[in-house]
Motif scaffolding. Structure first.
Motif, PDB file in Angstrom:
ATOM      1  N   CYS A  45       0.833  -1.158   0.238  1.00  0.00           N
ATOM      2  CA  CYS A  45       0.553   0.002   0.166  1.00  0.00           C
ATOM      3  C   CYS A  45       0.603   1.336  -0.065  1.00  0.00           C
ATOM      4  O   CYS A  45       2.135   0.859   0.506  1.00  0.00           O
ATOM      5  N   SER A  47       0.344   4.044   1.271  1.00  0.00           N
ATOM      6  CA  SER A  47       0.518   4.173   3.295  1.00  0.00           C
ATOM      7  C   SER A  47       1.848   3.401   3.963  1.00  0.00           C
ATOM      8  O   SER A  47       2.746   3.745   4.530  1.00  0.00           O
ATOM      9  N   HIS A  66      -1.654  -5.077   5.086  1.00  0.00           N
ATOM     10  CA  HIS A  66      -3.331  -4.883   5.442  1.00  0.00           C
ATOM     11  C   HIS A  66      -3.978  -5.567   4.846  1.00  0.00           C
ATOM     12  O   HIS A  66      -5.409  -4.829   5.156  1.00  0.00           O
ATOM     13  N   GLU A  67      -3.676  -5.100   3.488  1.00  0.00           N
ATOM     14  CA  GLU A  67      -4.098  -6.191   2.436  1.00  0.00           C
ATOM     15  C   GLU A  67      -4.291  -6.682   2.347  1.00  0.00           C
ATOM     16  O   GLU A  67      -3.136  -7.588   1.337  1.00  0.00           O
ATOM     17  N   GLU A 141      -9.832  -5.246   0.590  1.00  0.00           N
ATOM     18  CA  GLU A 141      -9.267  -4.145   1.130  1.00  0.00           C
ATOM     19  C   GLU A 141      -8.955  -2.774   0.390  1.00  0.00           C
ATOM     20  O   GLU A 141     -10.005  -2.118   1.079  1.00  0.00           O
TER      21      GLU A 141
HETATM   22 ZN   LIG Z   1      -3.825   0.116   2.224  1.00  0.00          ZN
END
Ligand SMILES: [Zn+2]
Ligand SMILES: [Zn+2]
Length: 319
Positions: A45, A47, A66-67, A141
């Protein structure tokens, strides 16, 4: 007499500012309310690229990711909702689980999906529809992010939509706007290739900067200049949606915001219901711009993107 065997696995670890490395680490121990997920696809990601350059929200050593989606020990294929909420605070009770006062994110505050295996709360897993490719499952996500963004933006019927930044979230916003009846969709990205992908996915036009006037502009970059541009391109009374996290600096003319009644709103995460919507949507979307790489290549791919590489738009690691 029981003997203790230390089991290790491969993981991509954020070890120091601007450094991610492949390491052998201990397998996760699984608590009673958790389940082990064998990771099949985990997206890098934007981020995280920013987070590794400027630690703060994320602190090393950390397994990010987190994905992601994968398989449970009993063979179920699942996507993981990385937002862990308490379910009891005032904000959870009001339905804003993404804003939970005790919010924790898998891959930020606890180990995430850039590993062969990860322990997650049982409540975080969502069953995948039969036959959904892992590429689509790994994009659930960010698709949930786009669903939430659209919902919080209160976009009027027949809106003229602008999208600044054609990374993953920007491209998903383009596709979402097209599907939800925007009258026009214009996208901007400094990368010609990314702008070309936005055109292929349904943008009426795409170039290095946004041109025209819009009812809604999504800023999927988050630099002072893109925040200012998103607001400057709005019709009076229009809405700019801040999604990107590239800088904490606002960068816009607040007096103009007052005089033109423009709205600037933030958007973060999604509710469990929006995540479930994304599970249903993922199979239908054009995700031909997503590339997969083995976990062993993760450090190289991550470092290239962190140092300003614009390809691939979305890299999925396949442990
Ligand atoms: Zn993300
Ligand atoms: Zn809560």
């Amino acid at each position: 007499m029981p003997c203790y065997i230390r089991r290790v696995m491969k993981a991509l670890v954020f070890t120091a500012p601007s450094v991610v490395e492949l390491h052998d680490i201990d397998e996760p121990s699984v608590k009673p309310d958790e389940i082990l997920v064998e990771v099949a696809a985990a997206g890098i990601c934007g981020s995280e690229l920013h987070g590794v350059r400027t630690p703060g929200f994320r602190t090393p050593p950390l397994v990010m990711g987190h994905e992601f989606a994968g398989t449970t020990p009993d063979g179920r294929r699942v996507a993981v909702n990385p937002i862990v909420s308490c379910g009891r605070c005032d904000l959870c009770v009001r339905g804003h689980r993404q804003l939970c006062r005790g919010r924790a994110l898998i891959g930020v505050h606890r180990p995430g999906g850039f590993a062969e295996r990860v322990a997650v709360p049982v409540s975080a897993v969502h069953a995948l529809p039969d036959g959904m490719p892992w590429t689509a499952a790994g994009l659930i996500e960010p698709i949930a992010y786009a669903v939430h963004t659209w919902n919080v933006s209160q976009i009027p019927e027949g809106a003229r939509v602008g999208v600044v930044g054609c990374g993953t979230i920007g491209l998903l916003c383009v596709q979402f706007a097209r599907r939800r009846g925007a009258v026009s969709v214009v996208a901007a990205d400094v990368s010609d290739r990314r702008a070309a992908i936005a055109s292929r996915l349904g943008a009426d036009s795409a170039g290095p900067s946004l041109r025209g006037e819009f009812d809604v502009v999504f800023d999927a970059v988050g630099l002072p200049v893109t925040r200012a541009d998103a607001l400057a391109r709005l019709v009076p009374g229009g809405t700019a949606v801040a999604l990107g996290l590239a800088s904490a600096d606002p960068g816009f003319d607040a007096a103009d915001l007052v005089r033109t009644e423009k709205r600037l709103i933030g958007s973060f995460g999604y509710t469990p219901a929006e995540f479930a919507t994304a599970v249903d949507l993922a199979a239908e979307w054009d995700l031909s711009w997503v590339n997969t790489f083995p976990l062993a290549d993760g450090a190289r791919v991550f470092t290239d993107l962190m140092n300003g590489g614009t390809e691939p738009v979305k890299a999925l690691l396949t442990p």
